[in-house]
Design an enzyme around this catalytic site. Structure first.
Site, PDB file in Angstrom:
ATOM      1  N   TYR A   8       0.819  -1.224   0.000  1.00  0.00           N
ATOM      2  CA  TYR A   8       0.000   0.000   0.000  1.00  0.00           C
ATOM      3  C   TYR A   8       0.849   1.268   0.000  1.00  0.00           C
ATOM      4  O   TYR A   8       0.567   2.208   0.731  1.00  0.00           O
ATOM      5  CB  TYR A   8      -0.963   0.004   1.192  1.00  0.00           C
ATOM      6  CG  TYR A   8      -2.133  -0.943   0.986  1.00  0.00           C
ATOM      7  CD1 TYR A   8      -3.249  -0.550   0.263  1.00  0.00           C
ATOM      8  CD2 TYR A   8      -2.100  -2.239   1.495  1.00  0.00           C
ATOM      9  CE1 TYR A   8      -4.308  -1.413   0.041  1.00  0.00           C
ATOM     10  CE2 TYR A   8      -3.147  -3.119   1.275  1.00  0.00           C
ATOM     11  CZ  TYR A   8      -4.248  -2.702   0.543  1.00  0.00           C
ATOM     12  OH  TYR A   8      -5.297  -3.557   0.315  1.00  0.00           O
ATOM     13  N   TYR A 137     -13.986  -5.575   2.999  1.00  0.00           N
ATOM     14  CA  TYR A 137     -12.562  -5.920   2.911  1.00  0.00           C
ATOM     15  C   TYR A 137     -12.269  -7.073   3.864  1.00  0.00           C
ATOM     16  O   TYR A 137     -12.597  -6.994   5.056  1.00  0.00           O
ATOM     17  CB  TYR A 137     -11.693  -4.714   3.285  1.00  0.00           C
ATOM     18  CG  TYR A 137     -10.208  -4.990   3.189  1.00  0.00           C
ATOM     19  CD1 TYR A 137      -9.549  -4.939   1.968  1.00  0.00           C
ATOM     20  CD2 TYR A 137      -9.465  -5.326   4.325  1.00  0.00           C
ATOM     21  CE1 TYR A 137      -8.196  -5.209   1.872  1.00  0.00           C
ATOM     22  CE2 TYR A 137      -8.102  -5.595   4.235  1.00  0.00           C
ATOM     23  CZ  TYR A 137      -7.477  -5.531   3.005  1.00  0.00           C
ATOM     24  OH  TYR A 137      -6.125  -5.798   2.901  1.00  0.00           O
ATOM     25  N   ASP A 234     -16.209 -11.405  10.343  1.00  0.00           N
ATOM     26  CA  ASP A 234     -14.781 -11.092  10.268  1.00  0.00           C
ATOM     27  C   ASP A 234     -14.448 -10.001  11.288  1.00  0.00           C
ATOM     28  O   ASP A 234     -14.616  -8.818  11.032  1.00  0.00           O
ATOM     29  CB  ASP A 234     -14.452 -10.630   8.836  1.00  0.00           C
ATOM     30  CG  ASP A 234     -12.994 -10.253   8.676  1.00  0.00           C
ATOM     31  OD1 ASP A 234     -12.268 -10.244   9.682  1.00  0.00           O
ATOM     32  OD2 ASP A 234     -12.581  -9.961   7.535  1.00  0.00           O
ATOM     33  N   LYS A 263      -4.999  -9.458  14.079  1.00  0.00           N
ATOM     34  CA  LYS A 263      -4.530  -8.158  14.587  1.00  0.00           C
ATOM     35  C   LYS A 263      -4.402  -8.088  16.114  1.00  0.00           C
ATOM     36  O   LYS A 263      -3.396  -8.496  16.665  1.00  0.00           O
ATOM     37  CB  LYS A 263      -5.457  -7.051  14.072  1.00  0.00           C
ATOM     38  CG  LYS A 263      -5.420  -6.892  12.546  1.00  0.00           C
ATOM     39  CD  LYS A 263      -6.127  -5.641  12.102  1.00  0.00           C
ATOM     40  CE  LYS A 263      -6.332  -5.552  10.604  1.00  0.00           C
ATOM     41  NZ  LYS A 263      -5.286  -4.864   9.884  1.00  0.00           N
TER      42      LYS A 263
HETATM   43  N1  PLP Z   1     -10.347  -8.616   7.587  1.00  0.00           N
HETATM   44  C1  PLP Z   1     -10.487  -7.332   7.935  1.00  0.00           C
HETATM   45  C2  PLP Z   1     -11.829  -6.842   8.382  1.00  0.00           C
HETATM   46  C3  PLP Z   1      -9.404  -6.449   7.877  1.00  0.00           C
HETATM   47  O1  PLP Z   1      -9.572  -5.159   8.197  1.00  0.00           O
HETATM   48  C4  PLP Z   1      -8.151  -6.960   7.465  1.00  0.00           C
HETATM   49  C5  PLP Z   1      -6.991  -6.068   7.406  1.00  0.00           C
HETATM   50  O2  PLP Z   1      -7.057  -4.873   7.536  1.00  0.00           O
HETATM   51  C6  PLP Z   1      -8.063  -8.304   7.106  1.00  0.00           C
HETATM   52  C7  PLP Z   1      -9.168  -9.106   7.187  1.00  0.00           C
HETATM   53  C8  PLP Z   1      -6.769  -8.875   6.625  1.00  0.00           C
HETATM   54  O3  PLP Z   1      -5.857  -8.990   7.652  1.00  0.00           O
HETATM   55  P1  PLP Z   1      -4.288  -9.147   7.323  1.00  0.00           P
HETATM   56  O4  PLP Z   1      -3.856  -7.818   6.777  1.00  0.00           O
HETATM   57  O5  PLP Z   1      -3.682  -9.460   8.652  1.00  0.00           O
HETATM   58  O6  PLP Z   1      -4.174 -10.234   6.336  1.00  0.00           O
END
Ligand code: PLP
Length: 418
Positions: A8, A137, A234, A263
């Site tokens: 990014y 996302y 998610d 995270k």
């Molecule tokens: N799911 C959501 C809602 C996210 O915000 C993110 C990353 O920002 C991901 C999945 C993907 O996580 P990673 O960047 O650790 O692969």
């Protein structure tokens, strides 16, 4: 010479050069010249406890001294056993097994495949579609791009992934206050081929912190159950207190089939993620019958001992220090302090969800955003605007003074430039 293919990061930013971060402490990152910056986006929304929390650091050191890595294929170890147990207990119903991975998108990939294979296991192999919300996302791997797709990021891959359908972002109306009816129609139309729906609960983060109601989520859970469609929530970005409750789905009082976390699971200290799966699904992955239904999926670092130790320490701290409750109290203060933004001519909208405070500026401010970001950087704040939107998503341990300082800096900067 910088040989990193940065995520990014436009080449123009690389040419300008950027900070070399040497260390972190509390809400601050320090560069190699000793300058300090407020990590206002919690290092991509992960470091809920700030940097350098001694108890997480100690847990990592102790685990590293005993066992650094051992696989979880046909083996186990104490940290992963304890963490799987702990995650199950955090769910509304504890009958769960966890698939572990390293990044959020790997947990999402596992969740998507579990949903599809579940229907295969129970004799409904046509149910293979996964749909997400428009501009949702779920990470940048190919499966995640099929379920979520942010136009601004993913355009080159549009033809490479399948997009069977999308749930429209909820728009409340007088007859449909949660804006759920258009989504209901999509689910009912495709129920025979639909394995699962996946959503970011309450907030589409990467699409620009677009917030929707807990009522929508509640209706979605009901509708999925009614139509034999699995619900994957998610929580990679929202989990562990960001929204004022432990999980964002707790606001809707639902019990999802699969929950993805990452995270803040380790407070951002180690790469670890998980898909937490209801046992009704898990139990179908057996090789006892005529067909072998084993889940032939895994990652080398699934259940990595040091990651699990970090997660166990983070979960202990969230509980011992009432991090979620404290974050919810801070969120109310942030909301109050940010109200004056609403009076500014260039502000289009303010949005709040727990410890997420959003100031969306009017589209005509677009040419000014980079300058505002630079000015905030020079004042010691690492903001990462999305489009014309500035947001605060700081570590949940931020103090009153630190948070008030960040709000004030943003306010003054917008006033100066707009
Ligand atoms: N799911 C959501 C809602 C996210 O915000 C993110 C990353 O920002 C991901 C999945 C993907 O996580 P990673 O960047 O650790 O692969």
């Amino acid at each position: 010479m910088n040989k990193i293919f940065h995520p990014y990061t436009p080449f123009s930013a690389i040419e300008k050069g950027f900070l070399n971060i040497a260390r972190g402490e509390g809400i601050y990152l320090f560069d190699d010249a000793g300058n300090k910056y407020v990590d206002i986006v919690s290092s991509w929304w992960a470091v809920a406890l700030g940097h350098g929390h001694p108890k997480v650091v100690k847990a990592i050191q102790e685990q590293a001294a005993v066992l650094q890595h051992s696989i979880t294929g046909s083996l186990t170890h104490p940290s992963v056993l304890a963490l799987a147990e702990r995650l199950a207990e955090l769910m509304p119903t504890p009958d769960r097994h966890s698939v572990f991975a390293s990044d959020g998108c790997s947990a999402v990939e596992a969740a998507l495949k579990i949903a599809i294979q579940y229907w295969y296991n129970v004799g409904q192999p046509d149910k293979t579609w996964i749909i997400g919300m428009d501009q949702g996302y779920h990470g940048d791997s190919m499966g995640a791009l099929g379920a979520g797709f942010v136009d601004d990021f993913h355009k080159p891959f549009e033809r490479a992934v399948s997009h069977p359908a999308k749930l429209p972002f909820p728009i409340p109306t007088a007859e449909d206050p949660d804006g759920f009816l258009p989504s209901k129609a999509v689910i009912e139309r495709h129920k025979n081929t639909l394995a699962a729906v996946i959503v970011e609960p309450l907030c589409l983060g990467s699409a620009g912190m677009k917030i929707y109601s807990a009522g929508y989520l509640k209706q979605l859970a009901y509708c999925c159950a009614e139509n034999d469609v699995l619900l994957i929530i998610d929580e990679v970005a929202m989990g562990f207190g960001r929204t004022g409750k432990r999980f964002a789905f707790n606001h809707a009082d639902i019990d999802p089939d699969i929950v993805c976390v990452g995270k803040a699971l380790t407070a951002g200290y180690m790469p670890l993620s998980a898909a937490i799966v209801k046992d009704e699904l898990y139990d179908t992955f057996s090789d006892a019958g005529e067909t072998d239904h084993t889940f032939y999926h895994g990652n080398t670092f699934a259940g990595h001992p040091i990651g699990c130790a970090a997660a166990l320490a983070a979960l202990d701290i969230y509980e011992a220090e009432d991090t979620v409750e404290r974050g919810a109290e801070m969120a109310e203060k942030m909301k109050d302090w940010m109200q004056p933004f609403a009076e500014m001519d260039c502000v289009k909208e303010l949005r709040f969800l727990g410890m997420i405070g959003v100031v969306e500026l009017k589209p005509e401010t677009k040419p000014l955003i980079a300058k505002m970001k630079q000015s905030l950087f020079e004042q010691g704040y690492l903001f990462r605007p999305l489009g014309t939107m500035f947001y605060l998503m700081p570590p949940l341990i931020i103090s009153d003074d630190e948070l008030r300082g960040a709000v004030f800096a943003l306010q003054q900067t917008i006033e100066e430039f707009c």
